[in-house]
Motif scaffolding. Sequence first.
Motif, short mmCIF file in Angstrom:
data_model
loop_
_atom_site.label_atom_id
_atom_site.label_comp_id
_atom_site.label_asym_id
_atom_site.label_seq_id
_atom_site.Cartn_x
_atom_site.Cartn_y
_atom_site.Cartn_z
N ASP A 81 13.78 -1.69 -11.06
CA ASP A 81 13.49 -0.47 -10.30
C ASP A 81 12.07 0.03 -10.51
O ASP A 81 11.75 1.17 -10.15
CB ASP A 81 14.49 0.64 -10.69
CG ASP A 81 15.92 0.28 -10.33
OD1 ASP A 81 16.12 -0.32 -9.26
OD2 ASP A 81 16.83 0.57 -11.14
N TRP A 82 11.20 -0.80 -11.08
CA TRP A 82 9.84 -0.35 -11.37
C TRP A 82 8.98 -0.29 -10.12
O TRP A 82 9.15 -1.08 -9.18
CB TRP A 82 9.18 -1.28 -12.38
CG TRP A 82 9.62 -1.06 -13.81
CD1 TRP A 82 10.67 -0.30 -14.23
CD2 TRP A 82 9.04 -1.64 -14.98
NE1 TRP A 82 10.78 -0.36 -15.61
CE2 TRP A 82 9.79 -1.16 -16.09
CE3 TRP A 82 7.98 -2.50 -15.21
CZ2 TRP A 82 9.49 -1.53 -17.40
CZ3 TRP A 82 7.68 -2.86 -16.51
CH2 TRP A 82 8.43 -2.38 -17.60
N ASP A 83 8.03 0.65 -10.12
CA ASP A 83 7.05 0.80 -9.06
C ASP A 83 5.96 -0.24 -9.26
O ASP A 83 5.29 -0.28 -10.30
CB ASP A 83 6.46 2.21 -9.11
CG ASP A 83 5.43 2.47 -8.02
OD1 ASP A 83 5.10 1.54 -7.27
OD2 ASP A 83 4.95 3.62 -7.94
N THR A 84 5.73 -1.10 -8.27
CA THR A 84 4.74 -2.16 -8.41
C THR A 84 3.31 -1.63 -8.51
O THR A 84 2.40 -2.36 -8.91
CB THR A 84 4.81 -3.14 -7.22
OG1 THR A 84 4.59 -2.41 -6.00
CG2 THR A 84 6.18 -3.82 -7.17
N ASN A 85 3.11 -0.37 -8.15
CA ASN A 85 1.77 0.22 -8.23
C ASN A 85 1.47 0.83 -9.59
O ASN A 85 0.34 1.27 -9.83
CB ASN A 85 1.61 1.31 -7.15
CG ASN A 85 1.61 0.73 -5.76
OD1 ASN A 85 0.91 -0.24 -5.49
ND2 ASN A 85 2.40 1.33 -4.87
N ASP A 86 2.45 0.87 -10.47
CA ASP A 86 2.24 1.51 -11.77
C ASP A 86 2.98 0.75 -12.87
O ASP A 86 3.51 1.34 -13.80
CB ASP A 86 2.72 2.97 -11.73
CG ASP A 86 2.26 3.76 -12.94
OD1 ASP A 86 1.15 3.48 -13.44
OD2 ASP A 86 3.02 4.63 -13.41
N SER A 87 3.00 -0.58 -12.77
CA SER A 87 3.68 -1.39 -13.78
C SER A 87 3.03 -2.76 -13.82
O SER A 87 2.38 -3.19 -12.87
CB SER A 87 5.18 -1.51 -13.48
OG SER A 87 5.39 -2.03 -12.18
#
Length: 385
Positions: A81-87
């Motif tokens: 469920d991670w945001d690809t823009n902040d991980s």
Amino acid sequence: MKVLMIGSDRLLFQEGSSVRDRLVATATLFDELHIVVFANKTLGLKKQKISNNVWIYPTSSLNRWTYVIGAVAIGSKIIRDWDTNDSVISTQDPFEAGVVGVKLKKKFGIPLQFQVHTDFLSPHFVQGFLNKMRVRIADSIMKYANSVRVVSLRIKDAIIEKYNLDSQSVTVLPIFVDVQSFIQNKTNENFRSRYPEFKSIVLMISRLTHEKNIMEALSILKDVLKTNPETGLLIVGAGPEREILERKARDLGVEDNVRFESWSDNISAYYNTADIFLLTSFFEGYGLTIIEAGAHRIPVVASDVGIVGDGFRDGIELSVCPVGDTECFVEKLNVLISDRDLRMQYAVNFEAVLMEKYTQDFDDYIVDFRDSLLWCISESKSRVF
């Protein structure tokens, strides 16, 4: 920023270990840090939360061949469920851990950083089936990394040339060494009285493994003794080649001039015991013992590996020989053994470079590491695979 690391350092599960403390400190700059560690089920390791935002997960695999499967399964649950823009995903190597990173990147679109701690493009690295396979793995997956962190300029140059990477995507961030603290806290104690039979002592501190090429050091010693018969070779360390090396010393007839010592908590005293430090490795990612020797003002004779060349010059700060050039090592050791003033000059010059280029505050170091991850995220937005 949320970070997933994939690696194999089981010392993370040991409370109080330096690697655990460093990563907890590094994680103060992240929102979350999750670390998946390759580990056999028989070790009995368990998932732990080791600080308010750091978790470690053993793969608890049946054998090494199922590490990748286990790590991908655990990693998928963490980042789904991670945001690809902040991980970001950062793997300890571009081999088995790198395969995990690529699989997760393809599945979830999370940016990927490879870390490279060893000179795997050295021709000497590929001796043995496992390392040959690792190089093939790196060849096949390097293109999927958004960025690469390496520990020496030598490795950066080799990777850029081999894989035709943009130089901006490869960051040199050496292993952190607290040089100032090391110099301030080193002891004045030495073990010279243990070896009264030697006029000069050449020191090696190393794992006793094939890539360290200590076998050659014994051959070098044999020739050095022809000119300097009261020279001793002091080898401090442990590893699978101990008995082989002891037998080789006997076969060469140099056993009376070689002393093997086990690992010690007082390594500083061994540096203080030596006149010269010797490194004969086939390859190194970094070469921490070179830095340690220099911090003790012990002149260094080393093969052209690791950080040799990253600011340290042959004939000025240290003596350098091509890998496997026994004649060169013999010549340079004999010169230093007979010239105390030259030994002192090398030591002073080395320390000057050490203080100028290799002293960094840990807080600054972890900021540099964080920035390398942020760059990886930003780079991912401009690359399509």
